[in-house]
Design a protein around this motif. Structure first.
Motif, PDB file in Angstrom:
ATOM      1  N   ARG A  89      34.334  19.493 -16.109  1.00  0.00           N
ATOM      2  CA  ARG A  89      34.157  18.411 -15.034  1.00  0.00           C
ATOM      3  C   ARG A  89      35.287  18.285 -14.016  1.00  0.00           C
ATOM      4  O   ARG A  89      35.364  18.217 -12.793  1.00  0.00           O
ATOM      5  CB  ARG A  89      33.873  17.045 -15.701  1.00  0.00           C
ATOM      6  N   GLN A  93      35.493  19.693  -9.400  1.00  0.00           N
ATOM      7  CA  GLN A  93      35.814  18.699  -8.525  1.00  0.00           C
ATOM      8  C   GLN A  93      36.691  19.593  -7.521  1.00  0.00           C
ATOM      9  O   GLN A  93      36.931  18.921  -6.308  1.00  0.00           O
ATOM     10  CB  GLN A  93      36.536  17.529  -9.099  1.00  0.00           C
ATOM     11  N   GLU A  94      37.416  20.599  -7.898  1.00  0.00           N
ATOM     12  CA  GLU A  94      38.372  21.241  -7.025  1.00  0.00           C
ATOM     13  C   GLU A  94      37.564  22.268  -5.881  1.00  0.00           C
ATOM     14  O   GLU A  94      36.619  22.457  -5.894  1.00  0.00           O
ATOM     15  CB  GLU A  94      39.379  22.284  -7.640  1.00  0.00           C
ATOM     16  N   SER A 211      27.258  22.899  -8.848  1.00  0.00           N
ATOM     17  CA  SER A 211      26.900  21.341  -8.920  1.00  0.00           C
ATOM     18  C   SER A 211      26.977  20.597  -9.991  1.00  0.00           C
ATOM     19  O   SER A 211      27.114  21.368 -11.185  1.00  0.00           O
ATOM     20  CB  SER A 211      25.622  21.021  -8.248  1.00  0.00           C
ATOM     21  N   GLU A 212      26.863  19.138 -10.175  1.00  0.00           N
ATOM     22  CA  GLU A 212      26.791  18.442 -11.260  1.00  0.00           C
ATOM     23  C   GLU A 212      25.710  18.689 -12.158  1.00  0.00           C
ATOM     24  O   GLU A 212      25.720  18.786 -13.595  1.00  0.00           O
ATOM     25  CB  GLU A 212      27.078  16.981 -11.178  1.00  0.00           C
TER      26      GLU A 212
END
Length: 345
Positions: A89, A93-94, A211-212
């Motif tokens: 996770r 985000q990077e 994506s998440e």
């Protein structure tokens, strides 16, 4: 990666033994774990035995839950269950792979004792380096497991496999290395000053596009989905690469002749390779790359001779291909892996 490749992937029982080593050292019974994983206890003691990659993945999950450690109990500090998900996770985000790897490796540095993973950049090369105290025992299984976790995550973040150029380990060569050759690279080097996994630095600038929602699916399939990079040594990919390594490049057959060697039509061989995510042209390129890197590691010979040996029309064609493979020229690569040598004239 296709479902066919996942189902055909197998793992040597020697690595199952390695995975169970700390569990056994604690005097714990493994029979229930093996039964749940679908691994027959009768296989142990059979040197050539192999198990499906999915069974190994189930055993990994079971051991992680039982020990609250996703790293098989190898390190004095546990990699508690949920660590890989948190690391993934954070990396997601990077903006780029380089930043994602920096974040993931900083997290692992906090998790482990006496094992400081970090991302190195040297010109066109990048490395996942492991800094270990001089007196600490270096275990090959631990190094390769950590690299498999990080490299598997990196490949998922980009949506493609990141070719590995070579693996250098501080420890002596273990009794069994064949699965490591298949999974990582044929260029394995032991008894080196530092443990590191080398790859082309170009990929570090590539953007993260996952994506998440995709992350949830990825974590639900882990660790099986980072084990699919294991290939059965009897796969067509492994067999063809072994066949080419035993021939001079000038004698490499075309696809028609190669197909005849394996008693099948060229269209059939092309389809079978495609199911393994490969092409014959790509395999020849991989073998040339691995042979070139192995040659440069031995520090012998001239680049012009090597270009001819690998089947290139001239030295400039070899330089161009090598720069594409590694991000460096042959001379720069040799200087990076052998800094003790004088610079080439």
């Amino acid at each position: 990666m296709t479902r066919t490749v996942v189902e055909k992937g197998t793992i040597s029982l020697r690595l199952v033994d390695e995975a169970l080593r700390e569990w056994r050292a604690r005097g714990l019974d493994e029979s229930e774990l093996l039964a749940q994983a679908g691994i027959a206890a009768e296989l142990f003691g059979k040197a050539q035995a192999r198990v499906p990659a999915q069974a190994y993945a189930r055993l990994w999950r079971l051991l992680a839950q039982a020990m609250d450690d996703e790293f098989f109990g190898i390190n004095p500090r546990r990699m508690k269950v949920g660590s890989f998900a948190f690391m993934a996770r954070v990396a997601l985000q990077e903006p780029t792979l380089g930043a994602a790897l920096d974040s993931a490796l900083r997290f692992l540095d906090l998790v482990f004792d006496g094992l400081a993973p970090r991302l190195e950049r040297q010109g066109g090369l990048a490395a996942i380096a492991l800094d270990q105290p001089a007196g600490q025992v270096c275990r090959a299984f631990g190094c390769f497991t950590l690299w498999m976790i990080v490299h598997g995550l990196a490949c998922w973040l980009l949506g493609r496999r990141i070719p590995i150029l070579s693996a250098e380990l501080r420890c002596q060569a273990p009794d069994y290395v064949e699965d490591y050759r298949v999974m990582f690279t044929s260029n394995l080097r032991f008894a080196r000053a530092q443990s590191r996994l080398l790859f082309n630095a170009d990929c570090l600038e590539l953007p993260i596009r996952r994506s998440e929602r995709e992350l949830k699916r990825f974590l639900a399939g882990a660790p099986a989905n980072i084990l699919v990079r294991y290939r059965d040594p009897q796969s067509h990919t492994a067999r063809i690469k072994a066949y080419l390594r035993n021939l001079n490049a000038e004698r490499w057959p075309d696809l028609e002749a190669l197909s005849s060697h394996y008693f099948m039509a060229s269209s059939t061989l092309r389809r079978k390779l495609a199911l393994e995510g490969q092409s014959y042209r790509g395999l020849k390129d991989q073998v040339r790359r691995d042979l070139a890197i192995a040659h440069l590691d031995r520090t012998e010979g001239h680049f012009a001779e090597l270009a001819l040996e690998l089947g290139f029309a001239d030295t400039s064609a070899f330089y161009k291909a090598f720069k594409k493979w590694t991000g460096t020229t042959p001379g720069q690569y040799r200087a990076l892996i052998h800094p003790e040598l004088p610079p080439p004239e």
